[in-house]
Design a protein around this motif. Structure first.
Motif, PDB file in Angstrom:
ATOM      1  N   SER A 172       5.392  67.251   7.440  1.00 38.48           N
ATOM      2  CA  SER A 172       5.548  68.949   7.961  1.00 38.48           C
ATOM      3  C   SER A 172       4.030  69.743   7.541  1.00 38.48           C
ATOM      4  O   SER A 172       3.670  70.562   7.955  1.00 38.48           O
ATOM      5  CB  SER A 172       6.432  69.159   7.672  1.00 38.48           C
ATOM      6  OG  SER A 172       7.483  68.195   7.379  1.00 38.48           O
ATOM      7  N   THR A 173       3.738  69.701   6.045  1.00 38.93           N
ATOM      8  CA  THR A 173       2.693  70.740   5.312  1.00 38.93           C
ATOM      9  C   THR A 173       1.551  70.355   6.594  1.00 38.93           C
ATOM     10  O   THR A 173       0.547  71.036   7.138  1.00 38.93           O
ATOM     11  CB  THR A 173       2.631  70.542   4.274  1.00 38.93           C
ATOM     12  OG1 THR A 173       3.741  70.812   3.328  1.00 38.93           O
ATOM     13  CG2 THR A 173       1.314  70.962   3.657  1.00 38.93           C
ATOM     14  N   ALA A 174       0.665  68.277   6.695  1.00 36.67           N
ATOM     15  CA  ALA A 174       0.051  68.820   7.169  1.00 36.67           C
ATOM     16  C   ALA A 174       0.245  69.145   8.763  1.00 36.67           C
ATOM     17  O   ALA A 174      -1.439  69.155   9.754  1.00 36.67           O
ATOM     18  CB  ALA A 174      -0.458  66.573   7.071  1.00 36.67           C
ATOM     19  N   VAL A 175       1.141  68.646   9.573  1.00 37.53           N
ATOM     20  CA  VAL A 175       0.708  69.553  10.849  1.00 37.53           C
ATOM     21  C   VAL A 175       0.788  70.599  10.733  1.00 37.53           C
ATOM     22  O   VAL A 175      -0.104  71.164  11.845  1.00 37.53           O
ATOM     23  CB  VAL A 175       2.744  68.955  11.871  1.00 37.53           C
ATOM     24  CG1 VAL A 175       2.723  69.325  12.579  1.00 37.53           C
ATOM     25  CG2 VAL A 175       2.443  66.716  11.386  1.00 37.53           C
ATOM     26  N   ILE A 176       1.633  71.599   9.323  1.00 40.00           N
ATOM     27  CA  ILE A 176       1.326  73.196   9.906  1.00 40.00           C
ATOM     28  C   ILE A 176      -0.771  73.390   9.875  1.00 40.00           C
ATOM     29  O   ILE A 176      -0.676  74.167  10.380  1.00 40.00           O
ATOM     30  CB  ILE A 176       1.836  73.642   8.682  1.00 40.00           C
ATOM     31  CG1 ILE A 176       3.587  73.073   9.555  1.00 40.00           C
ATOM     32  CG2 ILE A 176       1.116  74.519   8.712  1.00 40.00           C
ATOM     33  CD1 ILE A 176       4.684  74.098   8.004  1.00 40.00           C
ATOM     34  N   PHE A 177      -1.082  72.574   8.723  1.00 39.23           N
ATOM     35  CA  PHE A 177      -2.403  72.584   8.500  1.00 39.23           C
ATOM     36  C   PHE A 177      -3.093  72.699   9.905  1.00 39.23           C
ATOM     37  O   PHE A 177      -4.612  73.593  10.055  1.00 39.23           O
ATOM     38  CB  PHE A 177      -2.669  72.538   7.508  1.00 39.23           C
ATOM     39  CG  PHE A 177      -2.743  73.132   5.821  1.00 39.23           C
ATOM     40  CD1 PHE A 177      -3.008  74.321   5.534  1.00 39.23           C
ATOM     41  CD2 PHE A 177      -1.715  72.731   4.750  1.00 39.23           C
ATOM     42  CE1 PHE A 177      -2.659  74.879   4.888  1.00 39.23           C
ATOM     43  CE2 PHE A 177      -1.275  73.301   3.690  1.00 39.23           C
ATOM     44  CZ  PHE A 177      -1.591  74.533   3.903  1.00 39.23           C
ATOM     45  N   CYS A 178      -2.703  71.436  10.124  1.00 39.61           N
ATOM     46  CA  CYS A 178      -3.450  71.185  11.622  1.00 39.61           C
ATOM     47  C   CYS A 178      -3.300  71.781  12.649  1.00 39.61           C
ATOM     48  O   CYS A 178      -4.424  72.255  12.677  1.00 39.61           O
ATOM     49  CB  CYS A 178      -3.253  69.965  12.241  1.00 39.61           C
ATOM     50  SG  CYS A 178      -3.437  68.365  11.338  1.00 39.61           S
ATOM     51  N   PHE A 179      -2.222  72.021  12.544  1.00 35.08           N
ATOM     52  CA  PHE A 179      -1.787  74.053  13.982  1.00 35.08           C
ATOM     53  C   PHE A 179      -2.499  74.620  13.491  1.00 35.08           C
ATOM     54  O   PHE A 179      -3.148  75.007  14.815  1.00 35.08           O
ATOM     55  CB  PHE A 179      -0.627  73.388  14.221  1.00 35.08           C
ATOM     56  CG  PHE A 179      -0.360  74.484  15.214  1.00 35.08           C
ATOM     57  CD1 PHE A 179      -0.585  74.461  16.800  1.00 35.08           C
ATOM     58  CD2 PHE A 179       0.397  75.680  14.681  1.00 35.08           C
ATOM     59  CE1 PHE A 179       0.448  75.443  17.425  1.00 35.08           C
ATOM     60  CE2 PHE A 179       0.588  77.476  16.337  1.00 35.08           C
ATOM     61  CZ  PHE A 179       0.615  76.001  17.533  1.00 35.08           C
ATOM     62  N   VAL A 180      -2.406  75.142  12.150  1.00 32.20           N
ATOM     63  CA  VAL A 180      -2.723  76.857  12.078  1.00 32.20           C
ATOM     64  C   VAL A 180      -4.613  76.422  12.509  1.00 32.20           C
ATOM     65  O   VAL A 180      -5.100  77.227  12.827  1.00 32.20           O
ATOM     66  CB  VAL A 180      -2.167  76.949  10.893  1.00 32.20           C
ATOM     67  CG1 VAL A 180      -3.447  78.197  10.393  1.00 32.20           C
ATOM     68  CG2 VAL A 180      -0.793  76.969  10.980  1.00 32.20           C
ATOM     69  N   GLY A 181      -5.065  75.103  11.775  1.00 36.92           N
ATOM     70  CA  GLY A 181      -6.159  75.590  11.750  1.00 36.92           C
ATOM     71  C   GLY A 181      -6.996  75.257  13.039  1.00 36.92           C
ATOM     72  O   GLY A 181      -8.265  75.641  13.090  1.00 36.92           O
ATOM     73  N   SER A 182      -6.006  74.769  14.099  1.00 38.26           N
ATOM     74  CA  SER A 182      -7.146  75.158  15.474  1.00 38.26           C
ATOM     75  C   SER A 182      -6.943  76.505  15.826  1.00 38.26           C
ATOM     76  O   SER A 182      -7.576  76.368  17.036  1.00 38.26           O
ATOM     77  CB  SER A 182      -5.966  73.352  16.979  1.00 38.26           C
ATOM     78  OG  SER A 182      -4.741  74.034  16.240  1.00 38.26           O
ATOM     79  N   GLN A 183      -6.226  77.056  15.653  1.00 35.56           N
ATOM     80  CA  GLN A 183      -5.956  77.908  16.444  1.00 35.56           C
ATOM     81  C   GLN A 183      -7.377  79.013  15.448  1.00 35.56           C
ATOM     82  O   GLN A 183      -7.947  80.080  15.937  1.00 35.56           O
ATOM     83  CB  GLN A 183      -4.784  79.138  15.696  1.00 35.56           C
ATOM     84  CG  GLN A 183      -4.095  78.544  16.061  1.00 35.56           C
ATOM     85  CD  GLN A 183      -3.351  77.959  17.473  1.00 35.56           C
ATOM     86  OE1 GLN A 183      -3.606  79.308  18.101  1.00 35.56           O
ATOM     87  NE2 GLN A 183      -3.027  77.048  17.740  1.00 35.56           N
TER      88      GLN A 183
END
Length: 183
Positions: A172-183
């Protein structure tokens, strides 16, 4: 005997107490869902007011006043009643339904008007499904009065160190960081 009279004097036997607890839990969940829906309508009425009544003086903004009624008055009263007999840890996640209801109602145009419909993309659909799944899981497997005492801090630390939870939290943490990082 006096031991037979004790359960009846305190409100009934364990089975009727359990049924009453289940009914209260169900009523609380239904009320929180109604409160979330009311909040969504209120938010969208505020939006409609800003779109259609911007030029009007405050006292003539009927959509704004209706939005206030739905968001602040209705939802607050409904939530207070639900909180009075349902564990907060069970119904707090239902606040996520406000987002779901708002997105779906905005896309339908029922509250904001047909000219102001908002489009939902595939990512919106995925997020809505995740929120609904999370709320459903919490309602099915959330706390109940039959569980007894809440866990101690040591028991919580043991639960947080279980491999399934660690895996879930890591992904969950990895997905959140990937999603936020792609913005």
């Amino acid at each position: 005997s006096s031991s037979d009279a004790a359960p009846m004097a305190s409100g009934g036997d364990a089975a009727s107490t359990g049924v009453r607890g289940d009914l209260q839990r169900t009523a609380g969940v239904c009320l929180v869902i109604a409160g979330s829906f009311s909040s969504s309508i209120g938010l969208l009425l505020f939006k409609r007011s800003s779109l259609c009544e911007a030029q009007l003086p405050f006292h003539r903004k009927r959509f704004w006043h209706l939005g206030f009624l739905f968001l602040v008055v209705n939802a607050t009263v409904i939530d207070l009643v639900a909180f009075s007999f349902t564990p907060l840890s069970l119904i707090a996640p239902f606040a996520g339904l406000t987002i779901v209801f708002t997105a779906l109602l905005a896309a339908s145009g029922l509250v904001t008007g047909a000219r102001h419909k908002e489009a939902l993309g595939w990512l919106d659909g995925i997020v809505i499904a995740v929120v609904v799944a999370g709320v459903t899981l919490v309602s099915l497997h959330g706390p109940s009065s039959a569980e007894g005492e809440p866990p101690t801090m040591d028991e919580m630390l043991v639960r947080f160190s279980n491999p399934p939870f660690v895996a879930f939290a890591s992904v969950s943490t990895a997905v959140i960081f990937c999603f936020v990082g792609s913005q």
